[in-house]
Design an enzyme around this catalytic site. Sequence first.
Site, PDB file in Angstrom:
ATOM      1  N   GLN A 184      -0.190 -69.816 -13.892  1.00  0.00           N
ATOM      2  CA  GLN A 184      -0.037 -71.061 -13.063  1.00  0.00           C
ATOM      3  C   GLN A 184      -1.514 -71.492 -12.596  1.00  0.00           C
ATOM      4  O   GLN A 184      -2.332 -70.724 -12.218  1.00  0.00           O
ATOM      5  CB  GLN A 184       0.752 -70.962 -12.052  1.00  0.00           C
ATOM      6  CG  GLN A 184       1.088 -72.357 -11.391  1.00  0.00           C
ATOM      7  CD  GLN A 184       1.693 -72.147  -9.898  1.00  0.00           C
ATOM      8  OE1 GLN A 184       1.070 -71.516  -9.082  1.00  0.00           O
ATOM      9  NE2 GLN A 184       2.799 -72.909  -9.702  1.00  0.00           N
ATOM     10  N   TYR A 238      -1.090 -78.991  -2.878  1.00  0.00           N
ATOM     11  CA  TYR A 238      -2.362 -78.857  -3.454  1.00  0.00           C
ATOM     12  C   TYR A 238      -3.099 -79.860  -4.072  1.00  0.00           C
ATOM     13  O   TYR A 238      -2.276 -80.919  -3.961  1.00  0.00           O
ATOM     14  CB  TYR A 238      -2.087 -77.361  -4.259  1.00  0.00           C
ATOM     15  CG  TYR A 238      -1.914 -76.203  -3.375  1.00  0.00           C
ATOM     16  CD1 TYR A 238      -2.697 -75.844  -2.537  1.00  0.00           C
ATOM     17  CD2 TYR A 238      -0.684 -75.492  -3.724  1.00  0.00           C
ATOM     18  CE1 TYR A 238      -2.110 -74.550  -1.764  1.00  0.00           C
ATOM     19  CE2 TYR A 238      -0.204 -74.527  -3.178  1.00  0.00           C
ATOM     20  CZ  TYR A 238      -0.846 -74.085  -2.051  1.00  0.00           C
ATOM     21  OH  TYR A 238      -0.243 -72.907  -1.034  1.00  0.00           O
ATOM     22  N   ASN A 295       8.481 -82.218  -0.134  1.00  0.00           N
ATOM     23  CA  ASN A 295       8.869 -80.950   0.727  1.00  0.00           C
ATOM     24  C   ASN A 295       7.800 -80.941   1.829  1.00  0.00           C
ATOM     25  O   ASN A 295       8.043 -79.872   2.597  1.00  0.00           O
ATOM     26  CB  ASN A 295       8.821 -79.879  -0.357  1.00  0.00           C
ATOM     27  CG  ASN A 295       7.315 -79.294  -0.829  1.00  0.00           C
ATOM     28  OD1 ASN A 295       6.176 -80.201  -0.635  1.00  0.00           O
ATOM     29  ND2 ASN A 295       7.149 -78.187  -1.315  1.00  0.00           N
TER      30      ASN A 295
END
Length: 355
Positions: free
Chosen positions: A99, A180, A232
Amino acid sequence: MTTAFDPIDLGPVRLANRIAMAPMTRSRAFGPGNSPTDMTATYYAERAGAGLIITEGTQPSVVGQGYPSTPGLHSAEQVEAWRKVTGAVHEKGGVIFAQLMHAGRVGHPSLLPDGLTPVGPSPVAAQGQVFTPDGLQDMVTPKELTEEEILQTIAGFVEAARNAIAAGFDGVEIHGANGYLPHQFLSTNTNLRTDGWGGSVTGRIRFHIEVARAVAEAIGADRTGIRISPNNGANDTTEDDHRETYRALVPELDRIGLVYLHVGEGPDRALSLELRKQWSSTFILNPSTPGGTTGPEHLELIEDGTADILSFGSRFLANPDLPRRLREGGPFNTPDTDTFYGGDAKGYIDYPALG
């Protein structure tokens, strides 16, 4: 009926089951230059029974680091260290994706060398604190990326993806979620730009699209996945028009031909089902579990077609043989939250397997 224990093809690789290990920050990259260690190789190899392992967030550049002792994929020594990890996983028959995570404004200058400071789409500080070598500190106002720096950042993702393949990974997941850097471009409170990288929905989804396209062109779309987390709220993000945003984003990503879409689900299951219909390849879901964790009761989401693959977080952290335990209905080890971030082997490679 399809079950979570049936194999599935993911691009050029065949997964033994439809149970994925979700990416989880562990802050144990104690090798030279934030490299993984032999302990990291043991940790991932123990979990090679997953159909797919997605590593902890791995920074594509020096300035992309947001937490202490997180690994990178931007130096030769990091690539060499990751080869031990991928080799250990492949020896056990596993499949592992890296990732790629650029933390953007989430971080602190004390985590970065050479006077660098966190960056973002706009100079808007995140509310909250972050772990640093000197303890918890308030997050700072990030440096606003120029157009040239945005393009350099995209190039950093590309180089890290190439490094991942050189290190033996089966593919990469672009971390476009959880507040992010890519998610900061999507969010209406963090992206205040009025140029082609902000303003309208078209502008705000552009960074995701350009990173995905560039990485797919470099290593192949069949080795490139992406993670999103609609609305979220992670890391002080706000998406005032989240349904419009993701209804526009997902079809554009689908056109690139990415091998999977990984949805970290928020409170909007109806949107997840919409995105599932918009997506033509593998759909991975980390389901919303308010107050709990993903468990055996969620396996029906494979059976009813809501997802092709389910990803499990802390339950995989504490149960290295999770697919077997899910098949047998448990029992399940309880994760030790005190050892999630940093530390030694305790709470990392000492959770027992069955039998």
